[in-house]
Design an enzyme around this catalytic site. Structure first.
Site, PDB file in Angstrom:
ATOM      1  N   ASP A  32       0.827  -0.987  -0.076  1.00 45.56           N
ATOM      2  CA  ASP A  32       0.029   0.088  -0.196  1.00 45.56           C
ATOM      3  C   ASP A  32       0.727   1.300   0.096  1.00 45.56           C
ATOM      4  O   ASP A  32       1.607   1.497   0.906  1.00 45.56           O
ATOM      5  CB  ASP A  32      -0.836  -0.052   1.094  1.00 45.56           C
ATOM      6  CG  ASP A  32      -2.293   0.555   1.096  1.00 45.56           C
ATOM      7  OD1 ASP A  32      -2.542   0.923   0.000  1.00 45.56           O
ATOM      8  OD2 ASP A  32      -2.966   0.612   2.003  1.00 45.56           O
ATOM      9  N   ASP A  33       0.572   2.016  -0.831  1.00 41.60           N
ATOM     10  CA  ASP A  33       1.323   3.483  -0.830  1.00 41.60           C
ATOM     11  C   ASP A  33       2.985   3.394  -1.246  1.00 41.60           C
ATOM     12  O   ASP A  33       3.375   4.490  -0.804  1.00 41.60           O
ATOM     13  CB  ASP A  33       0.804   4.163   0.530  1.00 41.60           C
ATOM     14  CG  ASP A  33      -0.472   4.861   0.260  1.00 41.60           C
ATOM     15  OD1 ASP A  33      -1.337   4.297  -0.491  1.00 41.60           O
ATOM     16  OD2 ASP A  33      -0.758   5.555   0.984  1.00 41.60           O
ATOM     17  N   CYS A  71      -6.104   4.025  -3.674  1.00 40.69           N
ATOM     18  CA  CYS A  71      -6.483   2.416  -3.588  1.00 40.69           C
ATOM     19  C   CYS A  71      -7.180   1.843  -4.236  1.00 40.69           C
ATOM     20  O   CYS A  71      -6.991   1.055  -5.000  1.00 40.69           O
ATOM     21  CB  CYS A  71      -6.452   2.463  -1.903  1.00 40.69           C
ATOM     22  SG  CYS A  71      -6.553   0.840  -1.535  1.00 40.69           S
ATOM     23  N   HIS A 125      -9.614  -3.399  -1.839  1.00 37.28           N
ATOM     24  CA  HIS A 125     -10.002  -2.402  -0.677  1.00 37.28           C
ATOM     25  C   HIS A 125     -11.090  -2.771  -0.105  1.00 37.28           C
ATOM     26  O   HIS A 125     -11.910  -3.217  -0.552  1.00 37.28           O
ATOM     27  CB  HIS A 125     -10.106  -1.046  -1.345  1.00 37.28           C
ATOM     28  CG  HIS A 125     -10.285  -0.073  -0.288  1.00 37.28           C
ATOM     29  ND1 HIS A 125      -9.292   0.810   0.017  1.00 37.28           N
ATOM     30  CD2 HIS A 125     -11.241   0.688   0.384  1.00 37.28           C
ATOM     31  CE1 HIS A 125      -9.467   1.930   0.896  1.00 37.28           C
ATOM     32  NE2 HIS A 125     -10.979   1.720   1.291  1.00 37.28           N
ATOM     33  N   ASP A 321       0.285  -0.212  -5.123  1.00 31.42           N
ATOM     34  CA  ASP A 321      -0.966   0.048  -5.614  1.00 31.42           C
ATOM     35  C   ASP A 321      -0.853   1.575  -6.105  1.00 31.42           C
ATOM     36  O   ASP A 321      -1.646   1.905  -7.056  1.00 31.42           O
ATOM     37  CB  ASP A 321      -2.086   0.012  -4.751  1.00 31.42           C
ATOM     38  CG  ASP A 321      -1.875   0.819  -3.597  1.00 31.42           C
ATOM     39  OD1 ASP A 321      -1.072   1.701  -3.096  1.00 31.42           O
ATOM     40  OD2 ASP A 321      -3.122   0.941  -2.747  1.00 31.42           O
ATOM     41  N   HIS A 322       0.088   2.337  -6.093  1.00 31.11           N
ATOM     42  CA  HIS A 322       0.229   3.725  -6.493  1.00 31.11           C
ATOM     43  C   HIS A 322       1.379   4.193  -5.749  1.00 31.11           C
ATOM     44  O   HIS A 322       1.935   3.672  -5.016  1.00 31.11           O
ATOM     45  CB  HIS A 322      -0.713   4.670  -6.399  1.00 31.11           C
ATOM     46  CG  HIS A 322      -1.742   4.641  -5.112  1.00 31.11           C
ATOM     47  ND1 HIS A 322      -1.117   5.384  -4.111  1.00 31.11           N
ATOM     48  CD2 HIS A 322      -2.765   4.000  -4.813  1.00 31.11           C
ATOM     49  CE1 HIS A 322      -1.849   5.103  -2.897  1.00 31.11           C
ATOM     50  NE2 HIS A 322      -2.962   4.096  -3.311  1.00 31.11           N
TER      51      HIS A 322
END
Ligand code: NAG
Ligand code: NAG
Ligand code: NAG
Ligand code: NAG
Ligand code: NAG
Length: 562
Positions: A32-33, A71, A125, A321-322
């Site tokens: 995540d992130d 997300c 998510h 995810d980004h």
């Protein structure tokens, strides 16, 4: 006797192999992130030895991008193999099966092919965005596993003034005093290790999605990881200011960061105020420490895969995810179309293909960054070289790629309006790129099994806004608030974006109503600081790129050369 048993074993294995197509397991790691702030991406101050080791035994993609930098839209896109316009998921609230179509997801496809599929931690998510079940039972054989400690994740965990606990963004914790004496990513990792142990005993093919929470906010991690990053070694972003020619519609007011008590106490003006420089340093320090903490958990899973004898038949993918803005452009979190928000770390390990074979149990030895006796030096490591590719790849490509690598049917390319078609993709398998391990940025050609492909020359992402001026719903508007869509295209030399009218009731964009444009030229402006879209000298270029942007991803699909 021993030899006879060995021979019998070989005969049985061979006949099993002949009765079914050779298939590989899948370990699908999602963080995540996580932007490419890793040792293996040239960040020499980062201490991420386990992830670096995996990268050194993989093809590492230098130009990997997500389809929307937040997300659920990003995850729904890569898990369905479709772009946000087709999943209709632009927010964290809606569920693609309710809003768009009954699409066969990537894990569901493996489940349909006889695999045991298991979600651990954050893959879909959670909540309404995945039907309150993380898309179980469609996607997963068993209910998704979440560490029970997740219930504490947003509570007061961080020691502060008066010996009390607070909801802080910067939150190094003492594992001895947190509830349960552990953290969610540690417990989720424990579960995945047990899952792998079970598969080593029942020999069933598996697809396990292991989704790490950190370095997502809050930066809650065991405080020992902070020691890896002395403040004197932490630097500010090179461009920590609002770019003067940036249209306001492109701006996120980063409410996600403002909501934590330590940030709220700074009274930063809304929506354009700057985070005080000393606190920017602390945020960058803790993001790095949280990434190192995740690295340790990734290392534990890889070691288990190795020790349970599964490494030689398991495809491993790793990606964020980004991206994440750490003060670049004066921005924080994700929620923009900038490279720093849309670019991700991504690599793919294929046993016997992307790494030399190792003795059993020795492919992924755990590297303990906290063990001071090791005096771990990332730059001096002998992890090997691995392969690196400059080819453009998108997270939406993972569905077809992983299917092909594991040996299950890859989905066909979707036609226009594929809402009623359960099994198709809007990505493209990048197996040809993996097969052609020596491709350079100057070569448009990729050869794979005697075929030659013209590879894609651009990637596409998008981000919605409720209006042209930043307000408290701008960061990530719910579907019902969306009025504008920012469509962006990134080529080797340029990024071009149009913010245009979007009708959320009909899911249609109106290219004739343009609110703002952005154009960045990397040869003179690698950090996307100077928007030249309205500069007269660049109008021919803007017009050319605008046509390409409107032609979209279909016009960039890799094509077979005859
Ligand atoms: C969606 O697809 C699944 C699997 O093919 C099927 O079992 C289910 O009934 C479908 N649901 C709807 C609402 O069509
Ligand atoms: C592993 O197998 C045991 C025994 O069947 C079962 O109780 C346990 O839930 C399984 N664990 C995982 C993580 O799959
Ligand atoms: C922020 O505002 C509060 C309330 O007005 C005040 O008590 C506090 O001192 C301010 N903090 C800073 C860092 O300016
Ligand atoms: C990669 O592609 C280039 C250009 O088509 C070709 O010359 C080269 O041989 C390929 N390399 C491999 C390892 O297939
Ligand atoms: C956003 O601002 C509006 C108008 O100032 C206010 O009514 C609303 O409560 C705010 N919403 C949130 C989520 O802060």
């Amino acid at each position: 006797m021993g030899l006879l048993m060995f021979l019998v074993g070989v005969v049985i294995a061979t006949s099993l192999g002949e009765s079914a197509a050779p298939r590989r397991n899948v370990l699908f790691l999602v963080v995540d992130d996580l932007r490419p702030k890793l040792g293996c991406y040239g960040e020499t101050n980062m201490v991420t030895p386990n992830i670096d080791q995996l990268a050194a035994k993989s093809v590492k993609f230098e130009r990997a991008y997500v389809q929307e930098a937040v997300c659920s839209p990003s995850r729904t896109s890569f898990l369905t193999g479709r772009r946000p316009d087709t999943t209709r998921i632009f927010d964290l609230v809606h569920y693609f099966r309710h809003l768009a179509g009954n699409y066969t997801t990537l894990p569901e496809h493996f489940k349909n092919n006889g695999y045991i599929t298991q979600s651990v931690g954050k893959i879909f998510h959670p909540g309404t965005a995945s039907g309150h079940t993380d898309d179980y039972p469609y996607s997963w054989t068993f209910p998704a596993y979440h560490s029970p400690l997740l219930n504490y994740a947003n509570q007061r965990l961080c020691p502060g003034p008066g010996g009390q606990l607070y909801r802080y963004a910067v939150c190094p914790v003492d594992l001895k005093i947190v509830p349960g004496g552990s953290l969610p990513d540690i417990q989720n990792t424990d579960f995945t290790i047990e899952f792998l142990k079970n598969r080593s005993m029942d020999h069933k093919p598996f697809f396990v999605g292991m989704g790490y929470h950190r370095p997502h906010l809050p930066f809650a991690y065991p405080k020992e990881f902070l020691d890896l990053y002395p403040l004197s070694k932490i630097h500010l972003a090179p461009n920590p200011y609002y770019p003067p020619w940036l249209p306001e519609v492109a701006w996120t007011p980063w409410d996600e960061l403002r909501s934590w008590e330590d940030v709220a106490a700074l009274n930063i003006s809304y929506p354009f105020g700057s985070v005080p420089l000393d606190f920017q340093i602390k945020l960058r320090q803790s993001y790095s420490a949280a990434a190192s903490y995740t690295d340790a958990q990734v290392g534990r899973v890889l070691q288990a895969l190795d020790q349970y004898g599964l490494a030689d038949n398991t495809v491993i993918t790793f990606h964020g995810d980004h991206g994440w803005q750490l003060g670049e452009h004066g921005e924080w979190c994700k929620h923009t179309n900038f490279d720093i928000a849309t670019r991700i770390p991504m690599f793919v390990h294929v046993p016997g293909v992307t790494a030399k074979e190792a003795p059993p149990g020795r492919m992924f030895p755990f590297i303990d960054a906290l063990d001071k006796s090791l005096k771990f030096q990332p730059e001096k490591s002998s992890l090997g070289e691995g392969y690196s590719s400059d080819a453009f790849v998108e997270a939406v490509d993972l569905y077809a790629t992983i299917s092909e690598l594991a040996g299950v049917d890859a989905p066909p390319t979707c036609p226009e309006n594929p809402l009623k078609i359960p099994f198709c993709t809007e990505g493209a398998s990048f197996v040809p790129v993996i097969n052609n391990l020596t491709m350079t940025s100057h070569s448009n050609d990729v050869t794979s099994a005697g075929k030659s492909f013209a590879w894609k020359q651009a990637i596409f992402s998008q981000f919605p806004r409720p209006g042209v001026h930043p307000g408290n719903t701008s960061m990530n508007p719910v579907l019902e608030d969306i009025r504008i869509m920012g469509y962006t295209m990134r080529t080797v030399d340029h990024r071009y974006t149009e913010w245009i009218a979007y009708d959320h009731t009909t899911f249609t964009a109106d290219w004739s109503k343009v609110y703002a444009r952005e154009l960045y030229i990397y040869s003179s402006d690698p950090d996307e600081d100077v928007n030249v879209a309205e500069v007269p000298a660049f109008q021919d270029l803007a017009t050319f790129l605008s046509k390409q942007l409107k032609a979209g991803w279909r016009s960039m699909l890799p094509t077979l050369r005859v």
